[in-house]
Motif scaffolding. Structure first.
Motif, PDB file in Angstrom:
ATOM      1  N   PRO A 121     -12.549  -1.712   1.177  1.00  0.00           N
ATOM      2  CA  PRO A 121     -13.842  -2.391   1.233  1.00  0.00           C
ATOM      3  C   PRO A 121     -13.632  -3.873   1.577  1.00  0.00           C
ATOM      4  O   PRO A 121     -12.553  -4.422   1.342  1.00  0.00           O
ATOM      5  CB  PRO A 121     -14.417  -2.213  -0.171  1.00  0.00           C
ATOM      6  N   THR A 122     -14.645  -4.495   2.111  1.00  0.00           N
ATOM      7  CA  THR A 122     -14.539  -5.881   2.568  1.00  0.00           C
ATOM      8  C   THR A 122     -14.047  -6.814   1.468  1.00  0.00           C
ATOM      9  O   THR A 122     -13.195  -7.678   1.700  1.00  0.00           O
ATOM     10  CB  THR A 122     -15.906  -6.368   3.097  1.00  0.00           C
ATOM     11  N   GLU A 123     -14.558  -6.644   0.260  1.00  0.00           N
ATOM     12  CA  GLU A 123     -14.156  -7.511  -0.845  1.00  0.00           C
ATOM     13  C   GLU A 123     -12.670  -7.389  -1.131  1.00  0.00           C
ATOM     14  O   GLU A 123     -11.994  -8.382  -1.400  1.00  0.00           O
ATOM     15  CB  GLU A 123     -14.950  -7.178  -2.116  1.00  0.00           C
ATOM     16  N   LYS A 132     -10.389  -6.411   1.041  1.00  0.00           N
ATOM     17  CA  LYS A 132      -9.670  -7.005   2.180  1.00  0.00           C
ATOM     18  C   LYS A 132      -9.523  -8.508   1.998  1.00  0.00           C
ATOM     19  O   LYS A 132      -8.441  -9.064   2.199  1.00  0.00           O
ATOM     20  CB  LYS A 132     -10.416  -6.732   3.493  1.00  0.00           C
ATOM     21  N   VAL A 133     -10.613  -9.150   1.603  1.00  0.00           N
ATOM     22  CA  VAL A 133     -10.571 -10.605   1.394  1.00  0.00           C
ATOM     23  C   VAL A 133      -9.600 -10.946   0.276  1.00  0.00           C
ATOM     24  O   VAL A 133      -8.776 -11.860   0.399  1.00  0.00           O
ATOM     25  CB  VAL A 133     -11.986 -11.153   1.108  1.00  0.00           C
ATOM     26  N   SER A 134      -9.674 -10.205  -0.810  1.00  0.00           N
ATOM     27  CA  SER A 134      -8.760 -10.434  -1.930  1.00  0.00           C
ATOM     28  C   SER A 134      -7.315 -10.232  -1.503  1.00  0.00           C
ATOM     29  O   SER A 134      -6.444 -11.043  -1.819  1.00  0.00           O
ATOM     30  CB  SER A 134      -9.097  -9.490  -3.085  1.00  0.00           C
ATOM     31  N   LYS A 148      -3.032  -2.697  -2.015  1.00  0.00           N
ATOM     32  CA  LYS A 148      -3.564  -2.009  -0.842  1.00  0.00           C
ATOM     33  C   LYS A 148      -3.277  -0.512  -0.891  1.00  0.00           C
ATOM     34  O   LYS A 148      -3.990   0.281  -0.299  1.00  0.00           O
ATOM     35  CB  LYS A 148      -2.937  -2.632   0.410  1.00  0.00           C
ATOM     36  N   TRP A 158      -5.973 -10.543   1.487  1.00  0.00           N
ATOM     37  CA  TRP A 158      -5.513 -11.637   2.347  1.00  0.00           C
ATOM     38  C   TRP A 158      -5.332 -12.926   1.567  1.00  0.00           C
ATOM     39  O   TRP A 158      -4.422 -13.711   1.851  1.00  0.00           O
ATOM     40  CB  TRP A 158      -6.450 -11.826   3.528  1.00  0.00           C
ATOM     41  N   SER A 196     -17.681  -2.373  -5.690  1.00  0.00           N
ATOM     42  CA  SER A 196     -17.210  -1.659  -4.492  1.00  0.00           C
ATOM     43  C   SER A 196     -15.689  -1.482  -4.516  1.00  0.00           C
ATOM     44  O   SER A 196     -15.180  -0.446  -4.084  1.00  0.00           O
ATOM     45  CB  SER A 196     -17.638  -2.399  -3.220  1.00  0.00           C
ATOM     46  N   SER A 197     -14.974  -2.466  -5.046  1.00  0.00           N
ATOM     47  CA  SER A 197     -13.519  -2.320  -5.179  1.00  0.00           C
ATOM     48  C   SER A 197     -13.186  -1.275  -6.236  1.00  0.00           C
ATOM     49  O   SER A 197     -12.271  -0.465  -6.048  1.00  0.00           O
ATOM     50  CB  SER A 197     -12.881  -3.662  -5.543  1.00  0.00           C
ATOM     51  N   THR A 229      -7.198  -1.084   7.029  1.00  0.00           N
ATOM     52  CA  THR A 229      -8.260  -0.109   7.282  1.00  0.00           C
ATOM     53  C   THR A 229      -8.523   0.719   6.038  1.00  0.00           C
ATOM     54  O   THR A 229      -7.602   1.072   5.303  1.00  0.00           O
ATOM     55  CB  THR A 229      -7.877   0.822   8.450  1.00  0.00           C
ATOM     56  N   TRP A 259     -13.600   2.102  -4.772  1.00  0.00           N
ATOM     57  CA  TRP A 259     -12.516   2.435  -3.849  1.00  0.00           C
ATOM     58  C   TRP A 259     -11.284   2.902  -4.614  1.00  0.00           C
ATOM     59  O   TRP A 259     -10.631   3.873  -4.233  1.00  0.00           O
ATOM     60  CB  TRP A 259     -12.190   1.235  -2.963  1.00  0.00           C
TER      61      TRP A 259
END
Length: 144
Positions: free
Chosen positions: A16-18, A20-22, A80, A24, A132-133, A13, A136
């Motif tokens: 940013p989406t990018e 999160k993908v990175s 993270k 995972w 965006s990353s 949580t 953040w």
């Protein structure tokens, strides 16, 4: 252990989406690397019975692969937590995967190198550095 114990591994949580993908990609890649290393240890046991001299070298390489896979997971957890050094270290890991793919491709034994692994790590690295990353990380630096 991640923040919040083992369940903290799954908590993304606020990222940013990018990112999160990175995250995972790095975690799953590290887990697959650990699995591959364990399987490699079984292969080394067979080699010890057939060619002990070669088995020692392969055993050392498998240990290095296990260490790199574990490092990927730890670095992803630190990523993270908005640690800039973890992002840089994962970028270096992607560079190392490029070198390994090139070296592996140069052997005439029919190996094509791990180009798929490199491309996946390249995508994960690019996602860590998109605007965006970046934003953040800057915002997280202000909060911490």
């Amino acid at each position: 252990m991640p923040r919040g114990g083992f369940s903290g591994l799954f908590d993304v949580t606020g990222l940013p989406t990018e990112l999160k993908v990175s995250y995972w990609i790095w975690v799953i890649g590290g887990l697959l690397g650990l699995l591959g290393g364990v399987i490699g240890l079984f292969g080394v046991l067979v080699l010890f019975a057939i060619v002990p001299g070669v088995a020692v070298l392969v055993f050392l390489l498998v240990l290095v692969a296990l260490a790199v896979a574990a490092a990927e997971i730890v670095l992803a957890l630190k990523l993270k937590e908005a640690k800039e050094w973890a992002r840089l270290a994962l970028t270096i890991v992607a560079g190392v995967s490029l070198l390994l793919a090139i070296i592996s491709s140069s052997f005439p034994a029919g190996q094509d190198g791990n180009w798929l692994g490199f491309v996946v790590s390249l995508v994960a690295t690019a996602l860590m550095w998109v605007p965006s990353s970046q934003a953040w990380f800057v915002a997280a630096r202000g909060r911490l």
